[in-house]
Design a protein around this motif. Structure first.
Motif, PDB file in Angstrom:
ATOM      1  N   ARG A 178       0.826  -1.212   0.000  1.00 47.76           N
ATOM      2  CA  ARG A 178       0.000   0.000   0.000  1.00 47.76           C
ATOM      3  C   ARG A 178       0.855   1.255   0.000  1.00 47.76           C
ATOM      4  O   ARG A 178       0.459   2.281  -0.572  1.00 47.76           O
ATOM      5  N   TYR A 179       2.018   1.199   0.609  1.00 44.27           N
ATOM      6  CA  TYR A 179       2.933   2.340   0.557  1.00 44.27           C
ATOM      7  C   TYR A 179       3.390   2.565  -0.886  1.00 44.27           C
ATOM      8  O   TYR A 179       3.459   3.711  -1.357  1.00 44.27           O
ATOM      9  N   GLU A 206       1.698   1.816  -3.545  1.00 43.92           N
ATOM     10  CA  GLU A 206       0.545   2.383  -4.241  1.00 43.92           C
ATOM     11  C   GLU A 206       0.390   3.868  -3.905  1.00 43.92           C
ATOM     12  O   GLU A 206       0.071   4.687  -4.772  1.00 43.92           O
ATOM     13  N   TYR A 207       0.625   4.213  -2.635  1.00 43.77           N
ATOM     14  CA  TYR A 207       0.544   5.612  -2.205  1.00 43.77           C
ATOM     15  C   TYR A 207       1.611   6.447  -2.916  1.00 43.77           C
ATOM     16  O   TYR A 207       1.333   7.518  -3.451  1.00 43.77           O
ATOM     17  N   LYS A 208       2.850   5.949  -2.949  1.00 46.65           N
ATOM     18  CA  LYS A 208       3.949   6.675  -3.577  1.00 46.65           C
ATOM     19  C   LYS A 208       3.697   6.861  -5.068  1.00 46.65           C
ATOM     20  O   LYS A 208       4.100   7.873  -5.656  1.00 46.65           O
ATOM     21  N   LEU A 256      -3.152   5.671  -4.608  1.00 43.42           N
ATOM     22  CA  LEU A 256      -3.876   5.496  -3.349  1.00 43.42           C
ATOM     23  C   LEU A 256      -3.624   6.718  -2.488  1.00 43.42           C
ATOM     24  O   LEU A 256      -2.464   7.103  -2.280  1.00 43.42           O
ATOM     25  N   SER A 257      -4.687   7.343  -2.007  1.00 46.31           N
ATOM     26  CA  SER A 257      -4.494   8.479  -1.096  1.00 46.31           C
ATOM     27  C   SER A 257      -4.176   7.960   0.293  1.00 46.31           C
ATOM     28  O   SER A 257      -4.420   6.788   0.611  1.00 46.31           O
ATOM     29  N   TYR A 258      -3.656   8.832   1.125  1.00 47.09           N
ATOM     30  CA  TYR A 258      -3.337   8.415   2.492  1.00 47.09           C
ATOM     31  C   TYR A 258      -4.598   7.973   3.223  1.00 47.09           C
ATOM     32  O   TYR A 258      -4.613   6.946   3.908  1.00 47.09           O
ATOM     33  N   TRP A 296      -5.613   4.592   2.148  1.00 48.51           N
ATOM     34  CA  TRP A 296      -4.699   3.609   2.727  1.00 48.51           C
ATOM     35  C   TRP A 296      -5.132   3.262   4.148  1.00 48.51           C
ATOM     36  O   TRP A 296      -5.252   2.089   4.523  1.00 48.51           O
TER      37      TRP A 296
END
Length: 226
Positions: free
Chosen positions: A46-47, A49-51, A55-57, A60
């Motif tokens: 998920r990190y 995907e966030y980077k 994916l927004s924080y 997440w």
């Protein structure tokens, strides 16, 4: 130490890896995902995907918390799952020494406020900026709030605190250990990387402290050494 002698007025702290130690360096998110969804690897995926901006924080946080909720985790279950998490040696003594010396202490972290209140219930922090989980009368998860003050938002929180307290940023210090601390370390007047797990954080911090005892940060914060 008088207020005039103090090098800083406000000190902000990260939590996971800085004040609290998890098994094998795990964060509270990894500990809970392992306990309730079977693997800590969601965090790495998920990190990423966030980077990548997919994916927004807040999304997440929702994925993690709904995973625990759907697994039937209650407040008591979460608290029980915190058992392997513990304060790093010297944290209690160091933070209370700083408070007693007249520093204002705050937490700006991507941790869970419930974990901090469980592991360090008598903490001396005036304000805690962290993720929040709420429960119904039966202890079931029924709402949550993702902090806007993780990643680059950590720096925003410190600037807002400085403004509210009429402090220049040079009078604000920060201590952290990980990649999500880079932004606030850059923004603070002085930053310490405590047992850093991020090369970038090491590069932007004013001081690197590698120690098994958090009290070894005190000389830099108290102004007895540069």
């Amino acid at each position: 130490m008088t207020g005039h002698d103090k090098r800083f007025d406000l000190i902000a702290f990260d939590v996971d890896g800085t004040l609290v130690r998890g098994p094998n360096g795990m964060t509270v998110w990894e500990v809970l995902n392992l306990a309730f969804t079977g693997t800590p690897d969601w965090n790495k995926e998920r990190y990423a995907e966030y980077k990548a901006g997919r994916l927004s924080y807040a999304e997440w946080v929702t994925l993690d918390v709904t995973g625990w909720r759907d697994a039937g985790a209650t407040r008591d279950d979460l608290v029980a799952a915190f058992e392997p998490l513990e304060l790093i040696d010297g944290v209690r003594e160091a933070t209370f020494a700083l408070r007693d010396a007249g520093f204002r202490l705050v937490v700006i972290s991507g941790t869970l406020d419930l974990m901090l209140d469980t592991v360090f219930p008598d903490h001396p922090f005036e304000e805690v900026y962290a993720n929040h989980i709420g429960f119904d009368s039966e202890g079931k998860i029924n709402h949550w709030r993702a902090t806007p003050f993780d990643m680059d938002g950590k720096a925003e929180a410190l600037r807002a605190l400085a403004l509210r307290n009429s402090l220049p940023m040079r009078r604000c210090a920060f201590i952290g250990d990980s990649t999500n601390d880079v932004w606030i370390a850059r923004a603070a007047g002085y930053s310490i990387a405590f047992n850093p797990r991020s090369d970038e954080l090491e590069q932007v911090s004013d001081r690197i402290v590698r120690s098994n005892d958090f009290r070894d940060t005190l000389p830099y914060l108290m102004g007895t050494t540069d």
